[in-house]
Design a protein around this motif. Structure first.
Motif, PDB file in Angstrom:
ATOM      1  N   TYR A 182       0.832  -1.194   0.000  1.00  0.00           N
ATOM      2  CA  TYR A 182       0.000   0.000   0.000  1.00  0.00           C
ATOM      3  C   TYR A 182       0.869   1.246   0.000  1.00  0.00           C
ATOM      4  CZ  TYR A 182      -3.625  -3.352   1.080  1.00  0.00           C
ATOM      5  OH  TYR A 182      -4.466  -4.414   1.018  1.00  0.00           O
ATOM      6  N   SER A 191      -1.298  -0.388  -3.865  1.00  0.00           N
ATOM      7  CA  SER A 191      -2.692   0.072  -3.863  1.00  0.00           C
ATOM      8  C   SER A 191      -2.859   1.230  -2.897  1.00  0.00           C
ATOM      9  CB  SER A 191      -3.636  -1.073  -3.468  1.00  0.00           C
ATOM     10  OG  SER A 191      -3.440  -2.193  -4.295  1.00  0.00           O
ATOM     11  N   PRO A 244      -6.012   0.790   2.525  1.00  0.00           N
ATOM     12  CA  PRO A 244      -7.346   0.182   2.653  1.00  0.00           C
ATOM     13  C   PRO A 244      -8.138   0.796   3.799  1.00  0.00           C
ATOM     14  CG  PRO A 244      -5.716  -1.219   3.669  1.00  0.00           C
ATOM     15  CD  PRO A 244      -4.954  -0.068   3.080  1.00  0.00           C
ATOM     16  N   ARG A 245      -9.372   0.418   3.879  1.00  0.00           N
ATOM     17  CA  ARG A 245     -10.264   0.821   4.970  1.00  0.00           C
ATOM     18  C   ARG A 245     -10.546  -0.393   5.836  1.00  0.00           C
ATOM     19  NH1 ARG A 245     -14.107   5.368   5.393  1.00  0.00           N
ATOM     20  NH2 ARG A 245     -14.682   5.339   7.595  1.00  0.00           N
ATOM     21  N   SER A 246     -10.623  -0.183   7.130  1.00  0.00           N
ATOM     22  CA  SER A 246     -10.955  -1.272   8.051  1.00  0.00           C
ATOM     23  C   SER A 246     -12.473  -1.428   8.119  1.00  0.00           C
ATOM     24  CB  SER A 246     -10.391  -0.984   9.446  1.00  0.00           C
ATOM     25  OG  SER A 246      -9.003  -0.761   9.387  1.00  0.00           O
ATOM     26  N   PHE A 247     -12.916  -2.668   8.312  1.00  0.00           N
ATOM     27  CA  PHE A 247     -14.340  -2.973   8.416  1.00  0.00           C
ATOM     28  C   PHE A 247     -14.569  -3.765   9.695  1.00  0.00           C
ATOM     29  CE2 PHE A 247     -13.464  -2.418   3.936  1.00  0.00           C
ATOM     30  CZ  PHE A 247     -14.502  -1.597   3.512  1.00  0.00           C
ATOM     31  N   ASP A 305     -11.791  -6.513   9.644  1.00  0.00           N
ATOM     32  CA  ASP A 305     -11.385  -7.032   8.340  1.00  0.00           C
ATOM     33  C   ASP A 305     -10.791  -5.915   7.497  1.00  0.00           C
ATOM     34  OD1 ASP A 305     -12.251  -9.761   8.631  1.00  0.00           O
ATOM     35  OD2 ASP A 305     -14.308  -9.032   8.483  1.00  0.00           O
ATOM     36  N   ILE A 306      -9.926  -6.328   6.553  1.00  0.00           N
ATOM     37  CA  ILE A 306      -9.305  -5.426   5.594  1.00  0.00           C
ATOM     38  C   ILE A 306      -9.737  -5.845   4.200  1.00  0.00           C
ATOM     39  CG2 ILE A 306      -7.110  -4.590   4.657  1.00  0.00           C
ATOM     40  CD1 ILE A 306      -7.576  -3.622   7.416  1.00  0.00           C
ATOM     41  N   LYS A 307     -10.075  -4.870   3.368  1.00  0.00           N
ATOM     42  CA  LYS A 307     -10.406  -5.187   1.988  1.00  0.00           C
ATOM     43  C   LYS A 307      -9.163  -5.727   1.289  1.00  0.00           C
ATOM     44  CE  LYS A 307     -12.436  -3.208  -2.196  1.00  0.00           C
ATOM     45  NZ  LYS A 307     -12.949  -1.972  -2.840  1.00  0.00           N
ATOM     46  N   ASN A 308      -9.325  -6.792   0.522  1.00  0.00           N
ATOM     47  CA  ASN A 308      -8.198  -7.498  -0.098  1.00  0.00           C
ATOM     48  C   ASN A 308      -7.140  -7.833   0.958  1.00  0.00           C
ATOM     49  OD1 ASN A 308      -9.410  -7.168  -2.656  1.00  0.00           O
ATOM     50  ND2 ASN A 308      -8.439  -5.166  -2.890  1.00  0.00           N
ATOM     51  N   PRO A 309      -7.476  -8.687   1.914  1.00  0.00           N
ATOM     52  CA  PRO A 309      -6.573  -8.926   3.050  1.00  0.00           C
ATOM     53  C   PRO A 309      -5.230  -9.483   2.612  1.00  0.00           C
ATOM     54  CG  PRO A 309      -8.293 -10.612   2.938  1.00  0.00           C
ATOM     55  CD  PRO A 309      -8.657  -9.565   1.934  1.00  0.00           C
ATOM     56  N   SER A 367     -12.436   2.139  10.889  1.00  0.00           N
ATOM     57  CA  SER A 367     -13.717   1.568  10.477  1.00  0.00           C
ATOM     58  C   SER A 367     -14.855   2.506  10.875  1.00  0.00           C
ATOM     59  CB  SER A 367     -13.926   0.203  11.138  1.00  0.00           C
ATOM     60  OG  SER A 367     -14.152   0.363  12.537  1.00  0.00           O
TER      61      SER A 367
END
Length: 645
Positions: free
Chosen positions: A129, A203, A206-209, A228-232, A297
């Motif tokens: 990232y 990339s 990412p954003r945390s969920f 969770d992370i997008k595209n972990p 998140s």
């Protein structure tokens, strides 16, 4: 006799013959299908003339010398295959006398060594990232040869020809495929093959969920947070926060770090024990050195329908389902001077006045905008009220279930019913719990006379072909006095106490008898310093009379006759004079020694404690009774001692 090498000349003509010189000559061009001879393989060279024309025959050269047939693997007029390293060139000729083109530029063909080569990305992550530190390294295995390195990449930024390409802060410009090879420093014509290409993906951060389970609290059940992370990918650590309302900005939450600490957790889940009230949580992930963080998140909530001490939310009308055209009033009650009504729906977090009109601690909603939303009160200092789940039903869609919006208490009665927009349905209503039919359409109400935890679940009603939305009915337990956890101890203690009482009474009776007899037979002697003696004096070897259990403080001190006889002295023994002294009751009581009294009182104390403690229901009351008993018994002992003086 050596056979002269046949040169690859044009038709066997002597290339030293001077061609006729005219205007600009055509040029020969040499191309190779690869720049290095693979291990056990060959390279194909092709010669052509520009501008293109026909009738040309070609001559071949290696290291500026004629190329012999023996040095080729195969040859045609304009194309040959070679397996040796070197500098190769060609030219064309035609006509009679022969007209030659200019010689082509040299093409360098290297020999490939068998060392294996690969590109290594560090850290070993499949995706990177923006902002992360990355190392792209060319590794050549086999032997201890020193190498010069060469890189090839499709990225817009070209690496320098070094062993390692360091990227201090990755960006989109570093995206691409990377490969490398090495050349021996001692022989630049010896090279490795190209490594397989490695793709570097860079990339946006990412954003945390965050997800929570369960969303609604149940007594004794912990809440689990999962980040969770997008595209972990690998290497993440997770950080957990409690969402605390911002004092000055009603739309922003502060992030209060949970006890996981600043180092975070390697696991992507976090368990919260003993959660009793509504609370919001946030997570984010970070990795690398220096650390880069994913975005925070969105806040997620663990809902509690119970009323905490800080505040409560009341709903009017007091039910969980409403028609969207109905007006609803939400009121915050509590100690805080700044309450705000907030909601969470499919559209994300909102708050009054976005969902209605806020007047002091009351939010008036003229029309529900979401089919399903959770409402709660939130103070500026971070307190949360209970939460309520409100379901909206369009007027044209039919019916709603009339059920409690707040948790119901075990043992109470609950009545569920079904209603149209304008009237309550009185018959032909079917009720379901967890999608299973529990009451047919004989009436219009579902009456639960004594609610228990088994009645908890999702309820809905049906009338004709119309089905209401479902609503969760929560059941909370009743606090009951805790029963004793020591029944065996109490039974054994009671039995043991009875035995001790009987034993104590027997000892007291024996002691009083002995004290009474000794008082009647008291002997007073004027021998020496008015010391006490006994009327029976024994001489010689005799058995030790021992200790009277009721007169523990006195023992028989008997002179031994052999001591005097052995010394040649005959002892003079005065004749004792016996006198009977009458005694009152108090004087007889004083003949009891202090140890006798203490022993008796100690037995009484033990008896009282065991009898009283066996009647208690918990350890706290036992401690209080024990303290009071000891206090009263000590007062009795002091009073008894004063009365005996």
């Amino acid at each position: 006799m050596q056979t002269p090498h046949r040169s690859l000349l044009v038709g066997g003509w002597d290339r030293t013959q001077d061609p006729s010189a005219k205007a600009a000559k055509p040029k020969a061009t040499l191309t190779a299908d690869m720049t290095a001879v693979p291990v056990g393989g060959h390279v194909t060279l092709t010669c052509s003339v520009r501008p293109a024309s026909t009738g040309w025959k070609f001559s071949w050269f290696k290291d500026d010398k004629d190329l012999t047939v023996e040095e080729t693997v195969s040859h045609l007029n304009e194309q040959i295959s070679v397996s040796q390293k070197g500098l190769y060139s060609c030219r064309g000729g035609r006509g009679n006398p022969i007209y030659y083109t200019e010689k082509s530029p040299e093409v360098r063909i290297d020999a490939t060594v068998s060392n294996s080569v690969k590109v290594i990305l560090q850290p070993y992550w499949s995706e990177f990232y923006e902002g992360e530190k990355i190392s792209v390294r060319c590794e050549i295995h086999g032997g201890d040869t020193e190498w010069d390195y060469e890189w090839d990449t499709t990225s817009s930024l070209k690496p320098s020809n070094q062993l390692e390409y360091s990227i201090s802060s990755a960006s989109s410009s570093h995206r691409g495929d990377y490969r490398c090879k090495g050349k021996e420093k001692s022989d630049q014509h010896k090279t490795t093959s190209w490594s397989p290409s490695v793709r570097l993906m860079v990339s946006d951060r990412p954003r945390s969920f965050l997800t929570v389970s369960p969303s609604w609290l149940s007594p004794g059940v912990p809440a689990t947070l999962k980040c969770d992370i997008k595209n972990p990918s690998q290497g993440w650590r997770f950080y957990w926060y409690k969402a605390v309302p911002h004092v000055s900005n009603r739309y922003i939450n502060n992030h209060q770090l949970l006890p996981s600490g600043v180092s975070g957790t390697a696991q992507d889940s976090y368990i919260i024990h003993r959660q009793t009230h509504t609370a919001g949580y946030i997570c984010r992930a970070g990795r690398g050195d220096p650390m880069i963080y994913a975005g925070y998140s969105e806040p997620k909530f663990v809902w509690s329908g119970d009323f905490p001490s800080e505040g409560s939310l009341r709903v009017n009308p007091d039910r969980g389902q409403h028609f969207t055209s109905e007006s609803i009033t939400l009121t915050c009650d509590g100690n805080s001077t700044e309450w705000r009504v907030r909601s969470f729906s499919e559209d994300g977090p909102l708050q009054c006045p976005s969902v209605g009109t806020m007047t002091r601690f009351t939010c008036d909603i003229s029309r529900l905008k979401s089919k399903n939303a959770v409402f709660w009160c939130e103070s500026a200092s971070g307190e949360f009220s209970n939460a309520v789940n409100i379901t909206g039903q369009a007027d044209d869609d039919g019916i709603i279930l009339v059920s409690p919006v707040h948790p119901v208490t075990e043992g109470t009665s609950v009545i569920l019913s079904c209603s149209l927009r304008e009237q309550k349905l009185l018959s032909n209503v079917f009720f379901y719990r967890n999608d299973k039919l529990i009451q047919n359409g004989s009436g219009g109400e579902l009456n639960i006379s004594s609610v228990s935890k088994s009645n908890e679940g999702f309820y809905k009603c049906q009338h004709s072909r119309q089905m209401s939305p479902r609503s969760w009915m929560s059941v909370k337990g009743v606090l009951r006095p805790r029963s004793s956890s020591y029944p065996v101890f109490l039974i054994v203690g009671s039995v043991f106490g009875i035995i001790l009482v009987i034993t104590a009474l027997l000892i007291l009776m024996y002691c009083f008898r002995k004290s009474k007899g000794s008082a009647a037979d008291q002997v007073v002697s004027h021998y020496g310093n008015q010391q006490k003696t006994y009327s029976s004096l024994h001489y010689g070897n005799q058995r030790n009379p021992g200790v009277n259990p009721c007169r523990h403080g006195e023992s028989m001190q008997t002179p031994h006759r052999s001591l005097f006889v052995g010394a040649g002295i005959e002892p003079r023994i005065p004749r004792p004079r016996l006198t009977i002294v009458p005694m009152t009751q108090s004087e007889a009581l004083r003949t009891l020694t202090v140890p006798n009294k203490k022993f008796s009182l100690l037995m009484l104390q033990l008896m009282f404690i065991l009898m009283l403690s066996s009647q208690q229901d918990n350890r706290l009351s036992q401690g209080r009774v024990l303290s009071m008993t000891l206090f009263k018994t000590n007062n009795r002992m002091a009073a008894l001692k004063r009365s005996s003086v």
